[in-house]
Write an enzyme that holds these catalytic residues in place. Structure first.
Site, PDB file in Angstrom:
ATOM      1  N   GLY A 244       0.851  -1.183   0.042  1.00  0.00           N
ATOM      2  CA  GLY A 244      -0.032   0.138  -0.190  1.00  0.00           C
ATOM      3  C   GLY A 244       0.859   1.328   0.079  1.00  0.00           C
ATOM      4  NE  ARG A 245       4.549   5.383   4.919  1.00  0.00           N
ATOM      5  CZ  ARG A 245       5.893   5.256   4.988  1.00  0.00           C
ATOM      6  NH1 ARG A 245       6.413   4.233   5.036  1.00  0.00           N
ATOM      7  NH2 ARG A 245       6.663   6.500   5.287  1.00  0.00           N
TER       8      ARG A 245
ATOM      9  CB  CYS B 149      -7.742  25.676  18.135  1.00  0.00           C
ATOM     10  SG  CYS B 149      -7.978  27.038  17.520  1.00  0.00           S
TER      11      CYS B 149
ATOM     12  CE1 TYR C 286      -2.931   3.808   5.097  1.00  0.00           C
ATOM     13  CE2 TYR C 286      -0.878   3.794   4.899  1.00  0.00           C
ATOM     14  CZ  TYR C 286      -1.833   3.097   4.876  1.00  0.00           C
ATOM     15  OH  TYR C 286      -1.975   1.855   4.725  1.00  0.00           O
TER      16      TYR C 286
END
Length: 381
Positions: free
Chosen positions: A243-244, A308, A337
């Site tokens: 995948g990655r 924030c 991702y």
């Protein structure tokens, strides 16, 4: 590698934050996998980046897809994948996902014993084995650890294979996936050895699926040798699920400098943050950061986003030239991702995406608007 001038052009044309992908690196990564693993069937783990343009390129190149949700199964169908080019994985599949997978003729990866009774009649299946190993990655990415939620134990695997056959399913073989972003080849060797120990109790296998998880820079030929050796023990065909590895290096997140400040640390404030790239906050992931303005290094900065949240940091202690308002930063290794985990938290529209191919930019996802974000909330009062 995309030229810096082209990156600047993309930011000017499409705005920032912006995800860009290098088509040549996508092709090169697939080439490295095929060179290392020979005739192994390649299934792309779609969760890494599900952009339809990228999926169509992979489908055209003969790559299959590993899907872990109904939405991903729908994407596979949208690009024309079916039959033995689709795997359906995941520890908690829903009835609709079984039905969608069966409609496509997909292979199911069985993750627990009771799943045998949930499969559609006459399914093809693999049994996922958890080798219970400590591996060299973040705890949240270690899917083959004893404490993870994935797979059956090695002791349970032979019984699950028998149960599949007794129920009239086709039990193709075994599956293992120990995690993501793993660079130490010894981790994979240990996992494959754990599977080989199951022979001859499970000698009649057609397929050994060794997953993916190889980190950028991993010894792919060495891992492939170990995988082929494990498959040969069973006389099984080898499948892999990168995948990655296929998309990470091809992707870059472009973000502009909004300002700077010093409190207890020096911060360089940017228009991208955790809503665009969650990995640094979620996993402590480190991404290379390159300034696209000129100048000698003038100090280190923490690159901070606009949310924030104190954890909204893209990188720490980055050596950069003196900051320039509106200057462009390139966050590397962001093709996996990055866009797929981006969110609309704070009603921040998700970024556009573009593909660099043949010396030209091709838009492959338009930037959302606030109206897109709240569109599903309209007309329900």
């Amino acid at each position: 590698m995309i030229p810096h001038a082209a990156l600047q052009t993309a930011a000017d044309r499409f705005g920032t934050p912006l995800y860009v992908y290098d088509a040549s690196e996508l092709d090169a990564a697939l080439g490295r996998v095929r060179s290392a693993f020979g005739g192994a069937q390649v299934y792309y783990a779609m969760k890494a980046n599900p952009n339809l343009t990228l999926l169509r390129r992979m489908h055209a190149a003969g790559v299959g897809f590993e899907c872990v949700s109904g939405g991903e199964i729908a994407r596979a169908e949208e690009v024309g994948a079916s039959g033995d080019r689709v795997l359906v994985n995941g520890p908690a599949k829903l009835p609709g996902e079984y039905a969608a997978g069966a409609r496509l003729g997909a292979t199911f990866v069985v993750d627990r014993e009771e799943e045998v009774g949930l499969l559609p009649p006459g399914s093809r299946a693999l049994v996922r084995v958890n080798p219970a190993l400590a591996v060299s990655t973040h705890d949240h990415l270690a899917t083959g650890a004893a404490g993870s939620k994935f797979g059956v134990t090695p002791a349970q695997a032979p019984g699950v294979l028998r149960a599949l056959r007794d129920a009239g399913h086709t039990a193709l073989g075994l599956h293992v996936h120990i995690g993501s972003a793993i660079r130490d080849a010894a981790d994979f060797s240990a996992a494959f050895a754990r599977l080989a120990e199951l022979h001859p109790a499970v000698s009649d296998l057609d397929v050994l699926d060794v997953g993916g998880g190889w980190g950028v820079g991993a010894d792919l030929p060495g891992i492939a040798r170990e995988a082929r050796a494990a498959a040969s023990v069973f006389g099984a065909e080898l499948w892999v699920e990168p995948g990655r590895y296929l998309v990470a290096q091809a992707g870059t997140l472009l973000t502009r400098v909004v300002g700077q400040k010093r409190t207890g640390r020096p911060f360089l404030l940017t228009d991208a943050g955790m809503t665009e790239l969650l990995r640094p906050m979620l996993y402590g992931a480190e991404h290379p950061v390159t300034a696209l303005w000129e100048g000698e290094p003038a100090g280190t900065w923490d690159v901070a986003g606009p949310a924030c949240e104190s954890g909204d940091l893209l990188a720490r202690d980055v050596l950069l030239p003196a900051p320039v308002p509106g200057g462009l930063l390139a966050i590397g290794e962001a093709g996996a991702y990055g866009a797929s985990m981006s969110s609309t938290y704070l009603t921040r529209p998700r970024p556009a995406e573009a593909l660099w191919e043949g010396g030209e930019w091709r838009p492959i996802r338009r930037r959302e608007t606030p109206q897109d974000v709240w569109a599903m909330e309209q007309g329900l009062e």
